[in-house]
Design a protein around this motif. Structure first.
Motif, PDB file in Angstrom:
ATOM      1  N   LEU A   1      27.881 -69.308  43.789  1.00  0.00           N
ATOM      2  CA  LEU A   1      26.505 -68.841  43.845  1.00  0.00           C
ATOM      3  C   LEU A   1      25.549 -69.794  43.136  1.00  0.00           C
ATOM      4  CD1 LEU A   1      24.379 -66.601  44.462  1.00  0.00           C
ATOM      5  CD2 LEU A   1      25.071 -65.532  42.291  1.00  0.00           C
ATOM      6  N   LEU A   2      24.527 -70.250  43.869  1.00  0.00           N
ATOM      7  CA  LEU A   2      23.383 -70.930  43.282  1.00  0.00           C
ATOM      8  C   LEU A   2      22.247 -69.913  43.268  1.00  0.00           C
ATOM      9  CD1 LEU A   2      23.486 -74.393  45.111  1.00  0.00           C
ATOM     10  CD2 LEU A   2      24.726 -73.667  43.063  1.00  0.00           C
ATOM     11  N   ASN A   3      21.735 -69.584  42.077  1.00  0.00           N
ATOM     12  CA  ASN A   3      20.828 -68.451  41.964  1.00  0.00           C
ATOM     13  C   ASN A   3      19.837 -68.686  40.826  1.00  0.00           C
ATOM     14  OD1 ASN A   3      20.357 -65.866  43.194  1.00  0.00           O
ATOM     15  ND2 ASN A   3      20.965 -64.904  41.279  1.00  0.00           N
ATOM     16  N   PRO A   4      18.622 -68.153  40.939  1.00  0.00           N
ATOM     17  CA  PRO A   4      17.662 -68.340  39.846  1.00  0.00           C
ATOM     18  C   PRO A   4      18.040 -67.634  38.549  1.00  0.00           C
ATOM     19  CG  PRO A   4      16.537 -67.764  41.899  1.00  0.00           C
ATOM     20  CD  PRO A   4      17.998 -67.537  42.117  1.00  0.00           C
ATOM     21  N   THR A   5      18.907 -66.645  38.623  1.00  0.00           N
ATOM     22  CA  THR A   5      19.308 -65.885  37.438  1.00  0.00           C
ATOM     23  C   THR A   5      20.831 -65.788  37.373  1.00  0.00           C
ATOM     24  OG1 THR A   5      19.150 -63.803  38.661  1.00  0.00           O
ATOM     25  CG2 THR A   5      17.194 -64.507  37.448  1.00  0.00           C
ATOM     26  N   PRO A   6      21.389 -65.535  36.193  1.00  0.00           N
ATOM     27  CA  PRO A   6      22.846 -65.388  36.085  1.00  0.00           C
ATOM     28  C   PRO A   6      23.342 -64.194  36.897  1.00  0.00           C
ATOM     29  CG  PRO A   6      21.859 -65.721  33.922  1.00  0.00           C
ATOM     30  CD  PRO A   6      20.730 -65.479  34.868  1.00  0.00           C
ATOM     31  N   PRO A   7      24.582 -64.242  37.356  1.00  0.00           N
ATOM     32  CA  PRO A   7      25.109 -63.139  38.159  1.00  0.00           C
ATOM     33  C   PRO A   7      25.365 -61.893  37.335  1.00  0.00           C
ATOM     34  CG  PRO A   7      26.832 -64.734  37.734  1.00  0.00           C
ATOM     35  CD  PRO A   7      25.558 -65.329  37.202  1.00  0.00           C
ATOM     36  N   THR A   8      25.281 -60.762  37.979  1.00  0.00           N
ATOM     37  CA  THR A   8      25.662 -59.468  37.395  1.00  0.00           C
ATOM     38  C   THR A   8      26.565 -58.765  38.401  1.00  0.00           C
ATOM     39  OG1 THR A   8      23.576 -58.535  38.243  1.00  0.00           O
ATOM     40  CG2 THR A   8      23.620 -59.251  35.927  1.00  0.00           C
TER      41      THR A   8
ATOM     42  N   CYS B   1      16.060 -72.126  43.176  1.00  0.00           N
ATOM     43  CA  CYS B   1      16.486 -72.363  44.557  1.00  0.00           C
ATOM     44  C   CYS B   1      15.337 -72.774  45.471  1.00  0.00           C
ATOM     45  CB  CYS B   1      17.172 -71.121  45.115  1.00  0.00           C
ATOM     46  SG  CYS B   1      18.721 -70.710  44.278  1.00  0.00           S
ATOM     47  N   LEU B   2      14.113 -72.794  44.967  1.00  0.00           N
ATOM     48  CA  LEU B   2      12.985 -73.306  45.731  1.00  0.00           C
ATOM     49  C   LEU B   2      12.661 -74.757  45.375  1.00  0.00           C
ATOM     50  CD1 LEU B   2      10.608 -70.209  45.716  1.00  0.00           C
ATOM     51  CD2 LEU B   2      11.926 -71.101  47.646  1.00  0.00           C
TER      52      LEU B   2
END
Length: 421
Positions: A40-47, A61-62
């Motif tokens: 996952l590439l994401n603006p926030t850490p995963p939950t 990601c933008l």
């Protein structure tokens, strides 16, 4: 985060760009992770994503340069099969990322042509496919001139947003200025901006549908037809407050519809990936409204899983990995209806309750879609789907009757938000 490989796990690895909100997206990762590992590439850490991913990188990601750098760091240590994205906000940067990594899926030019509603119109005009008269304008004066040319009512919409954001129906010339200001002011940072940002479009009277399609090597396969349920009133007009899906919908196998789908995708140059294409059914034609290069929103793919077993997310992932998608309809065919709940006003939510004691068959499931502390705004300033209820039965007559709306199943309390200026 550290990655500890599991012995014998030979699932191909996909880079997943952004995950969005779990209530409406978790079913996608549940399907895809059965066949693919996900980074996952994401603006926030995963939950909520943790059970479905093998690793993650926090990145904007933008920001394409940062996105590419993050992906290249993954490829230096692991073999990557492709780029997977289902979030419209990030689909253009995902397309450029896919190309930068050398994958043929999600061609950036074709994706841009679909994201830009005016470019879509220009491409479809060449094929003489029915569509509403439409023009992108930069000023209120230009909007007035084109509206007078095509006649009222007209639709105003942003050139490259989704989720019904900024869409207004204008019944008469006196209402155009306020609607233009609202649409022109509905923008999202990080995506392409146009000087002629507001689209003025002919209003077509008739039901709206969408078709979710998977494309592989230029061949288009329709998987799910959804019948839109639109809201009314000053705040929910043109908001998709629900969808009806019948796995026996005749449009799935209709030769004319299949030909239209094949031609439309060919004209915009989209050959490999997944689309959610929207139509207006009028008395004399099936008009193309827009082509979205992503899985359908509003949990439409989930309704496909419930009603026929067709796994649209997995088909989309197959194409992203460079595979011919495995498409099947293994379940006995049924119908399903989903209706979304909305708060009574723009609010900071303090309490959200689902009245599960009301869930008698054919109500299949319901869920709250918002947590206390969330700030939600009704359309056209936000997408305030704060819960959903789904019914499942042999026919749409039964499912529609079971959930005429979602309001009775939920209670939302909160503090009013300041009006949007």
């Amino acid at each position: 985060m550290p990655f500890h490989p599991t012995a014998g796990d030979d699932r191909p690895l996909l880079i997943l760009v952004a995950s969005s909100y779990w209530v409406y997206r978790a079913y996608i990762l549940e399907s895809v992770s059965a066949r693919y590992r996900l980074w996952l590439l994401n603006p926030t850490p995963p939950t909520w994503e943790d059970p479905y991913i093998i690793g993650h990188t926090v990145v904007d990601c933008l920001d394409l340069d940062k996105l590419i750098d993050a992906a290249l760091a993954v490829t230096r240590e692991r073999e990557v099969a492709g780029v997977f994205c289902y979030d419209e906000v990030y689909i253009e940067t995902s397309a450029h990322l896919s190309a930068a990594l050398g994958f043929p899926v999600l061609d950036p030019d074709a994706v841009a042509r679909c994201r830009d509603k005016t470019a879509t119109r220009e491409a479809l005009t060449a094929a003489d496919l029915p569509q509403p008269a439409s023009k992108a304008v930069a000023t209120l004066e230009a909007a007035r001139a084109f509206a007078a040319e095509i006649g009222y009512p007209v639709i105003l919409k942003p050139r490259n947003l989704g989720g019904s954001l900024g869409i207004r129906k204008v019944e008469r010339p006196d209402d155009l200025a306020a609607a233009f200001a609202l649409t022109d002011g509905t923008r999202m940072g990080g995506i392409r901006q146009f000087e002629d940002y507001v689209i003025v479009e002919e209003f077509l009277d008739g039901p709206e549908i969408s078709v979710d399609c998977v494309l592989s090597g230029g061949t288009c396969t329709p998987l799910i037809v959804a019948r839109k349920v639109l809201g009314d009133g000053p705040r929910l007009a043109f908001e998709e407050i629900g969808h009806d899906v019948d796995a026996n919908d005749p449009l799935l196998t209709d030769p004319a519809m299949r030909d239209t789908l094949q031609r439309a995708h060919a004209e915009v140059g989209f050959t490999d990936g997944f689309t959610h294409i929207e139509f207006k059914l009028t008395a004399n034609a099936t008009h193309i409204i827009e082509i979205n290069v992503r899985l359908g929103g509003g949990m439409i793919p989930y309704l496909g899983l419930l009603t026929s077993g067709v796994d649209a997310p997995l088909a989309a992932a197959d194409v992203a990995a460079g595979r011919v998608p495995r498409v099947s309809f293994p379940k006995p065919r049924q119908a399903a209806s989903i209706r979304f709940a909305y708060p009574p006003f723009d609010m900071e939510v303090t309490a959200a309750t689902a009245h599960r004691e009301l869930a008698e068959p054919p109500v299949h499931e319901m869920a709250v879609g918002v947590q206390p502390g969330a700030k939600v705004r009704l359309p056209p300033h936000g997408l305030a789907r704060t819960g959903y209820v789904i019914s499942l039965a042999p026919t749409l007559e039964e499912t529609r009757a079971a959930v005429p709306d979602a309001g009775r199943y939920f209670t939302f309390e909160g503090r009013p938000l300041e009006p949007v200026s």
